[in-house]
Enzyme design. Sequence first.
Site, PDB file in Angstrom:
ATOM      1  N   ASP A   1       0.866  -1.160   0.000  1.00  0.00           N
ATOM      2  CA  ASP A   1       0.000   0.000   0.000  1.00  0.00           C
ATOM      3  C   ASP A   1       0.916   1.227   0.000  1.00  0.00           C
ATOM      4  O   ASP A   1       2.103   1.122   0.323  1.00  0.00           O
ATOM      5  CB  ASP A   1      -0.891  -0.060   1.254  1.00  0.00           C
ATOM      6  CG  ASP A   1      -1.751   1.164   1.409  1.00  0.00           C
ATOM      7  OD1 ASP A   1      -2.402   1.563   0.428  1.00  0.00           O
ATOM      8  OD2 ASP A   1      -1.776   1.725   2.517  1.00  0.00           O
TER       9      ASP A   1
ATOM     10  N   ASP B   1      -0.103   5.160   0.906  1.00  0.00           N
ATOM     11  CA  ASP B   1      -0.327   6.102   2.008  1.00  0.00           C
ATOM     12  C   ASP B   1      -0.469   5.353   3.332  1.00  0.00           C
ATOM     13  O   ASP B   1      -1.314   4.473   3.476  1.00  0.00           O
ATOM     14  CB  ASP B   1      -1.600   6.912   1.752  1.00  0.00           C
ATOM     15  CG  ASP B   1      -1.515   7.728   0.473  1.00  0.00           C
ATOM     16  OD1 ASP B   1      -0.500   8.407   0.284  1.00  0.00           O
ATOM     17  OD2 ASP B   1      -2.458   7.660  -0.336  1.00  0.00           O
TER      18      ASP B   1
ATOM     19  N   ASP C   1      -1.677  -0.943   5.907  1.00  0.00           N
ATOM     20  CA  ASP C   1      -2.004  -0.455   7.250  1.00  0.00           C
ATOM     21  C   ASP C   1      -3.503  -0.402   7.514  1.00  0.00           C
ATOM     22  O   ASP C   1      -3.929   0.109   8.550  1.00  0.00           O
ATOM     23  CB  ASP C   1      -1.401   0.942   7.464  1.00  0.00           C
ATOM     24  CG  ASP C   1      -2.057   2.002   6.580  1.00  0.00           C
ATOM     25  OD1 ASP C   1      -2.213   1.749   5.376  1.00  0.00           O
ATOM     26  OD2 ASP C   1      -2.418   3.080   7.092  1.00  0.00           O
TER      27      ASP C   1
END
Length: 228
Positions: free
Chosen positions: A16, A18, A174
């Site tokens: 991922d 961001d 996240d």
Amino acid sequence: MNHEAAVRFPKAVLFDLDGTLLDSAPDMLAALNVMRAARGDAPMPLSQLRPHVSRGGQAMLAAAFPDVAMEERSGWLQAFLDLYQQELGKHSGPFEGIEAMLAELEAAGSVWGIVTNKPEYLAQLLMPLLGWESRCAVLIGGDTLPKRKPDPLQLLVAAERIGIAPADCVYVGDDERDIIAARAAGMASVVALWGYRLAEDDPIAWQGDRMIEAPQTLCAAAAWPHGR
């Protein structure tokens, strides 16, 4: 699996963007504060925005303008993205330890790429700013394909484009959507605990294959999960 195989880095790692590779919240904040200033609102503190970043543009607008009706806010997304593009890379950078971890992967011969729900054009614009344009083997954005995380399509297409079976890839993210997508794609997963999370999130419940507190930990091959 023998011990030698167990301590190798994965053949491929997809990340991922961001909240996982990039601490992009300060750029997002700068854009939102331009919008707030135009309405006569005081600047928003970074701590107030950070937990919402991985949830996307609409979630960030909701955090910045909680008193504005959703119907009105929903029309502000492109304006926010346009302002964010102007701030791109000015205030943000990789999380501490990310560059060292990427260097270890590259030294081991592992391939790495990015699968993000961020619009592809914005993710692509970031690559030369970070020096990643020739290092990132594949980049798939939230609008690249008809479906996006938590659907596994982005991860499966990324694996196909780099020519590595999903079972030989690891996905790092996240947000719970990242772990759901990885599981559905047949990839091992790493929960990036250094990223952006709401207070009520329970990363243990996501059931990722590994939970890692800091990117530096992933400089060691033994820290990585292997095929599902």
